[in-house]
Write a protein that holds these residues in place. Structure first.
Motif, short mmCIF file in Angstrom:
data_model
loop_
_atom_site.label_atom_id
_atom_site.label_comp_id
_atom_site.label_asym_id
_atom_site.label_seq_id
_atom_site.Cartn_x
_atom_site.Cartn_y
_atom_site.Cartn_z
N ASP A 3 -2.88 -11.60 7.03
CA ASP A 3 -2.04 -11.52 5.85
C ASP A 3 -2.07 -10.12 5.23
O ASP A 3 -1.12 -9.72 4.58
N ILE A 4 -3.14 -9.40 5.42
CA ILE A 4 -3.30 -8.09 4.77
C ILE A 4 -3.02 -6.98 5.77
O ILE A 4 -3.53 -6.99 6.89
N GLU A 48 -3.81 0.29 -3.29
CA GLU A 48 -3.54 -0.63 -2.17
C GLU A 48 -4.84 -1.30 -1.70
O GLU A 48 -4.86 -2.50 -1.42
N LYS A 51 -6.04 -3.87 -4.32
CA LYS A 51 -5.22 -5.08 -4.25
C LYS A 51 -5.67 -5.97 -3.09
O LYS A 51 -5.81 -7.18 -3.24
N ALA A 52 -5.94 -5.36 -1.94
CA ALA A 52 -6.40 -6.13 -0.78
C ALA A 52 -7.80 -6.71 -1.02
O ALA A 52 -8.08 -7.85 -0.64
N THR A 55 -7.83 -9.73 -3.72
CA THR A 55 -7.19 -10.99 -3.33
C THR A 55 -8.22 -11.92 -2.70
O THR A 55 -7.98 -13.11 -2.60
N LYS A 57 -9.23 -11.73 0.41
CA LYS A 57 -8.97 -11.93 1.84
C LYS A 57 -9.34 -10.72 2.68
O LYS A 57 -9.11 -10.71 3.88
N LEU A 58 -9.92 -9.71 2.09
CA LEU A 58 -10.28 -8.52 2.87
C LEU A 58 -11.57 -8.76 3.63
O LEU A 58 -11.65 -8.50 4.83
N VAL A 63 -7.77 -8.28 9.50
CA VAL A 63 -6.86 -7.41 8.75
C VAL A 63 -6.10 -6.56 9.76
O VAL A 63 -6.66 -6.14 10.78
#
Length: 139
Positions: A3-4, A48, A51-52, A55, A57-58, A63
């Protein structure tokens, strides 16, 4: 796949001076390891990357790393934070094949602890491990 997507640029200077110059430009310095290739010094725009990271999800997820037209799957191994400002300070990424077996530490979260009958009666939740190490396919 992931997603990232992180748009990175390759850093020419390495070391402390190069990392400081990268931070002055509003970017977060990092290093890309793994695979059959040599380590590469990279940088991502600070907003950037934040933000990742925020969320959720990093860390622990696959990734997509994008450099120009080239993309490759990576996994974040470490993110260092500034001790005072709590901003991302440095990160390490590892190249992986999508179906490769990897070992990763996954954080443990406890849900509905306040609804537990044992805790309602005065018991305590004794947390022994805050993360569990898993061996699983990267995808």
């Amino acid at each position: 796949m992931a997603d990232i997507i992180l748009n990175v640029e390759v850093r020419e200077r390495t070391g402390t001076g190069g990392a400081r110059a990268t931070r002055r430009e509003g970017k977060v310095p990092g290093v890309l390891y793994g695979g059959a290739k040599d380590p590469v010094a990279i940088a991502v725009k600070s907003n950037e990357f934040r933000k990742a990271l925020y969320t959720g999800k990093l860390l622990g997820h696959l990734v997509t790393l994008k450099y120009g037209e080239e993309t490759q799957p990576v996994i974040a191994k470490a993110v260092d934070m500034h001790p005072v400002t709590d901003e991302p300070w440095h990160f390490d990424l590892y190249r992986v094949d999508e179906h490769q077996q990897i070992r990763i530490a996954v954080p443990v979260h406890f849900r509905n602890a306040d609804a537990s009958p044992g805790l309602k009666r005065g018991g305590t939740l004794n947390v022994v491990l805050h993360e569990v190490e898993l061996s699983c396919p990267a995808d």
